[in-house]
Design an enzyme around this catalytic site. Structure first.
Site, PDB file in Angstrom:
ATOM      1  N   GLY A  20       0.821  -1.203   0.000  1.00  0.00           N
ATOM      2  CA  GLY A  20       0.000   0.000   0.000  1.00  0.00           C
ATOM      3  C   GLY A  20       0.851   1.246   0.000  1.00  0.00           C
ATOM      4  O   GLY A  20       0.476   2.281   0.562  1.00  0.00           O
ATOM      5  N   VAL A  66      -2.392  -8.085  -2.353  1.00  0.00           N
ATOM      6  CA  VAL A  66      -2.167  -8.887  -1.151  1.00  0.00           C
ATOM      7  C   VAL A  66      -3.228  -9.969  -0.960  1.00  0.00           C
ATOM      8  O   VAL A  66      -3.062 -10.859  -0.124  1.00  0.00           O
ATOM      9  CB  VAL A  66      -2.099  -7.994   0.116  1.00  0.00           C
ATOM     10  CG1 VAL A  66      -0.902  -7.050   0.039  1.00  0.00           C
ATOM     11  CG2 VAL A  66      -3.398  -7.240   0.342  1.00  0.00           C
ATOM     12  N   SER A 144      -5.465   0.172  13.460  1.00  0.00           N
ATOM     13  CA  SER A 144      -6.444   1.244  13.626  1.00  0.00           C
ATOM     14  C   SER A 144      -6.987   1.169  15.041  1.00  0.00           C
ATOM     15  O   SER A 144      -6.947   0.116  15.681  1.00  0.00           O
ATOM     16  CB  SER A 144      -7.586   1.073  12.623  1.00  0.00           C
ATOM     17  OG  SER A 144      -8.705   1.890  12.948  1.00  0.00           O
ATOM     18  N   TYR A 157     -14.271  -4.179   8.971  1.00  0.00           N
ATOM     19  CA  TYR A 157     -13.057  -3.413   9.213  1.00  0.00           C
ATOM     20  C   TYR A 157     -12.581  -3.609  10.650  1.00  0.00           C
ATOM     21  O   TYR A 157     -11.391  -3.878  10.896  1.00  0.00           O
ATOM     22  CB  TYR A 157     -13.311  -1.932   8.932  1.00  0.00           C
ATOM     23  CG  TYR A 157     -12.065  -1.080   9.022  1.00  0.00           C
ATOM     24  CD1 TYR A 157     -11.099  -1.139   8.022  1.00  0.00           C
ATOM     25  CD2 TYR A 157     -11.858  -0.217  10.094  1.00  0.00           C
ATOM     26  CE1 TYR A 157      -9.953  -0.359   8.097  1.00  0.00           C
ATOM     27  CE2 TYR A 157     -10.728   0.571  10.173  1.00  0.00           C
ATOM     28  CZ  TYR A 157      -9.770   0.499   9.177  1.00  0.00           C
ATOM     29  OH  TYR A 157      -8.629   1.261   9.248  1.00  0.00           O
ATOM     30  N   ALA A 159     -13.263  -6.079  12.675  1.00  0.00           N
ATOM     31  CA  ALA A 159     -12.818  -7.464  12.849  1.00  0.00           C
ATOM     32  C   ALA A 159     -11.447  -7.689  12.227  1.00  0.00           C
ATOM     33  O   ALA A 159     -10.592  -8.384  12.800  1.00  0.00           O
ATOM     34  CB  ALA A 159     -13.840  -8.422  12.233  1.00  0.00           C
ATOM     35  N   LYS A 161      -9.004  -5.490  11.806  1.00  0.00           N
ATOM     36  CA  LYS A 161      -7.942  -4.842  12.573  1.00  0.00           C
ATOM     37  C   LYS A 161      -7.742  -5.520  13.935  1.00  0.00           C
ATOM     38  O   LYS A 161      -6.616  -5.581  14.434  1.00  0.00           O
ATOM     39  CB  LYS A 161      -8.261  -3.358  12.750  1.00  0.00           C
ATOM     40  CG  LYS A 161      -8.263  -2.572  11.439  1.00  0.00           C
ATOM     41  CD  LYS A 161      -6.936  -2.691  10.693  1.00  0.00           C
ATOM     42  CE  LYS A 161      -6.915  -1.830   9.450  1.00  0.00           C
ATOM     43  NZ  LYS A 161      -5.628  -1.916   8.699  1.00  0.00           N
TER      44      LYS A 161
END
Length: 262
Positions: A20, A66, A144, A157, A159, A161
């Site tokens: 990224g 990825v 995050s 999201y 879950a 992180k």
């Protein structure tokens, strides 16, 4: 930073790979690592599509999805053939989409987890053996505040992180006897293009007349420091974690929030 002639090039001789890395936090980290002496490769699904062409002069840019194990293998091989074995891995590739549990599709769930969590696992699995063999390595996962705080309409999201934090701790334990550290950096909102595109989507979905700028201002106002975290702050911490003196921070989840919960 790049104009500072007294910059400490303590990463000279090290090779870093940032997923990224063509935008946002990933790009900021890639630039910081390079300033401090590392040879840096950046991977992105947009590599070779005209996006970030000017970065080819600074970094070795490789195509990387990825979610695809073969793409991860090919990208890693390309980096090591061009620059040498990977000493520093930064897992910064990530996506999000707002959708409540009710009505959430399997496809969207798997896409978010496969990118944010499984993608980091695949890259880590590719470079960790070499780091262990050489007796030195740093793996930095960009998490995050969502790893520890729930948020409406963000189950996948959050879950992903939270899972990344679990992965961070396991990798840290596995690498500990071999000089390999793994740490997660968990910022709140960071002022990137992704922030503005997300707020634009929220404004359109709400249909209440609020603009993206209005929502960004709300985010700023809700932060105890009355500001939005900048990519350079995350980059500075990631760079510090590559120091030998920071090895003891392995396994930690370090938040950059300005006092905000989310």
């Amino acid at each position: 930073m790049s104009n500072d002639t007294a910059t400490d090039t303590f990463l000279t001789g090290k090779v870093a790979f940032v997923s990224g890395g063509l935008s946002g936090v990933g790009l900021a980290i890639a630039k910081s690592l390079a300033v401090h002496g590392a040879r840096v490769a950046v991977g992105s699904r947009r590599a070779g599509q005209g996006d970030g062409a000017d970065l080819n002069q600074q970094f070795h840019v490789v195509a990387l999805d990825v979610q695809d194990g073969l793409s991860v293998s090919k990208a890693t091989e390309s980096v090591e053939a061009k620059l040498g074995p990977v000493d520093i891995l930064v897992n910064a590739a990530g996506i999000t989409a707002e959708q409540g549990v009710v009505g959430h599709s399997d496809a969207l769930w798997h896409q978010i987890l496969d990118t944010n969590l499984s993608g980091a696992f695949r890259l880590t699995r590719a470079v960790l053996p070499g780091m262990i063999g050489r007796g030195w390595g740093r793996i930095i996962n960009i998490g995050s505040t969502a790893a520890t705080v729930g948020w409406m309409d963000n189950p996948a999201y959050c879950a992903s992180k939270a899972g990344l934090l679990g992965l961070t701790r396991c990798v840290a334990l596995e690498g500990a006897p071999h000089g390999v550290g793994c740490t997660m950096i968990s910022p709140t909102w960071v002022e990137t293009d992704l922030l503005h595109s997300n707020t634009a989507e929220v404004a359109e979905r709400e249909g209440k007349g609020r603009t993206s700028a209005d929502i960004v201002q709300d985010i700023r106002a809700q932060n105890p420091q009355k500001r939005i975290i900048q990519p350079g702050e995350v980059a500075a911490l990631a760079t510090f974690l590559c120091r030998d003196e920071a090895f003891g921070l392995s396994m930690d989840n370090i938040q950059i929030t300005g006092g905000a919960l989310w």
